[in-house]
Scaffold this active site. Sequence first.
Site, PDB file in Angstrom:
ATOM      1  N   SER A  97      16.115  10.878   4.568  1.00 18.05           N
ATOM      2  CA  SER A  97      15.580   9.523   4.649  1.00 18.05           C
ATOM      3  C   SER A  97      15.279   9.105   6.079  1.00 18.05           C
ATOM      4  O   SER A  97      14.622   8.108   6.316  1.00 18.05           O
ATOM      5  CB  SER A  97      16.553   8.528   4.000  1.00 18.05           C
ATOM      6  OG  SER A  97      17.698   8.385   4.789  1.00 18.05           O
ATOM      7  N   LYS A 132      20.530   4.374   8.298  1.00 19.31           N
ATOM      8  CA  LYS A 132      19.169   3.851   8.347  1.00 19.31           C
ATOM      9  C   LYS A 132      18.920   3.133   9.679  1.00 19.31           C
ATOM     10  O   LYS A 132      19.829   2.912  10.467  1.00 19.31           O
ATOM     11  CB  LYS A 132      18.951   2.829   7.205  1.00 19.31           C
ATOM     12  CG  LYS A 132      19.037   3.384   5.788  1.00 19.31           C
ATOM     13  CD  LYS A 132      17.792   4.115   5.393  1.00 19.31           C
ATOM     14  CE  LYS A 132      17.885   4.621   3.951  1.00 19.31           C
ATOM     15  NZ  LYS A 132      19.105   5.386   3.657  1.00 19.31           N
TER      16      LYS A 132
END
Lengths: 189, 189
Positions: free
Chosen positions: B112, B149
């Site tokens: 990701s 993230k």
Amino acid sequence: MQNDYKDKLNSFYSKNKRMPTYTEMMKLFSFKSKNAVARVVDKMIEAGLVAKDHLGRLIPDKFLNEVVMLGSVKAGFPSDVEEQTFNDTVNLDDFLIEKKDSTYMLEVDGDSMIDAHIKNGDMVLAERTNKAKDGDIVIAEVDGEFTMKYFKQKGDKVWLEPANKNFKPIYPKYDLKVTAIVKAVIRKY
Amino acid sequence: MQNDYKDKLNSFYSKNKRMPTYTEMMKLFSFKSKNAVARVVDKMIEAGLVAKDHLGRLIPDKFLNEVVMLGSVKAGFPSDVEEQTFNDTVNLDDFLIEKKDSTYMLEVDGDSMIDAHIKNGDMVLAERTNKAKDGDIVIAEVDGEFTMKYFKQKGDKVWLEPANKNFKPIYPKYDLKVTAIVKAVIRKY
DNA sequence: CTTGCGTGTGAACGTTCGTTCACTTATAAT
DNA sequence: ATTATAAGTGAACGAACGTTCACACGCAAG
């Protein structure tokens, strides 16, 4: 409380590159007797924070001078990371460097390896050798110039390949000399 | 010859986490007298390989237990790397870890963050804190789950953003708790 | 209050450290 | 062959090390 001692030993060791003597620990821990130190040390040995040589000398054990390793991010880990249930620890030097004498660090200049996710400005640990296998990332000298690329080999043919569509493979005109292979990439934020 | 001694000290130090005593160096260097060791050590001190404490204790100096840093790849560097003209050296722990006690290592699971060039399987050094700035890469707990993230903040609004078009930004339903910010990425080959 | 235990103090001890001395051996130059 | 210089040996030394006494203090339990 015991963590105080641990932290102090920790910073002493990283600053002085050795463990303190009992006399130094006296000052470090604010004791007036070496015996008080000896008892604290004994407890830290029991706790596995430090250990003693075959010569009876104090050396750092797990958790000291090492980084705690947890599982993977997505796998999830205990929210209260204080309670280190997975107590794997790693010394970064040992983790990254196999042959200390032939390893050196290099800053990456340019984006020719960007598709291998090596960015401009990244640091690279390279190990001097001239034995590269097909697919290794190498530091090589081609026709007098140094560069970092994929090393490719098919039969007798040997060439270098960038990891960036904007660059072309390099087929040596005269000479291709591999000086090192890349063992690790390090990026600091 | 002197390099032999250096190498032996080097491996002794990484194995034992301390410098050897003169008696140990006797065996290590195959001498039969401590005096012979003393002379070798004196020369190594002159050469700047090792040093002595304020207590007269031997400690590793530059080039020992540190990695040689050369310039950038493209910039070119001396072909005979033995003659280290740029003699910057770095201790990896000192280089990568600022706060040893709050830093831990984590394996990256998933892609990701691939557009930030952080791959599946990379290792990440994270420093525990809850103060993240817009743009930091963080380890965060959102609605009970952990993830890595980009941390984004505009005014009151706070959310997480992946570096991968196939993933969507995460707007916390209930809670977004930053547990650590990513300070470094490490990839081993 | 008294007893017991954990914790710190201060001094003494044997051991091992790094240093130093006088002497020997090896290497090279004259 | 002789000499000078460098390098290694072996023993002796004081200093500092970690260990271990006996003892003092503070606190909690009986």
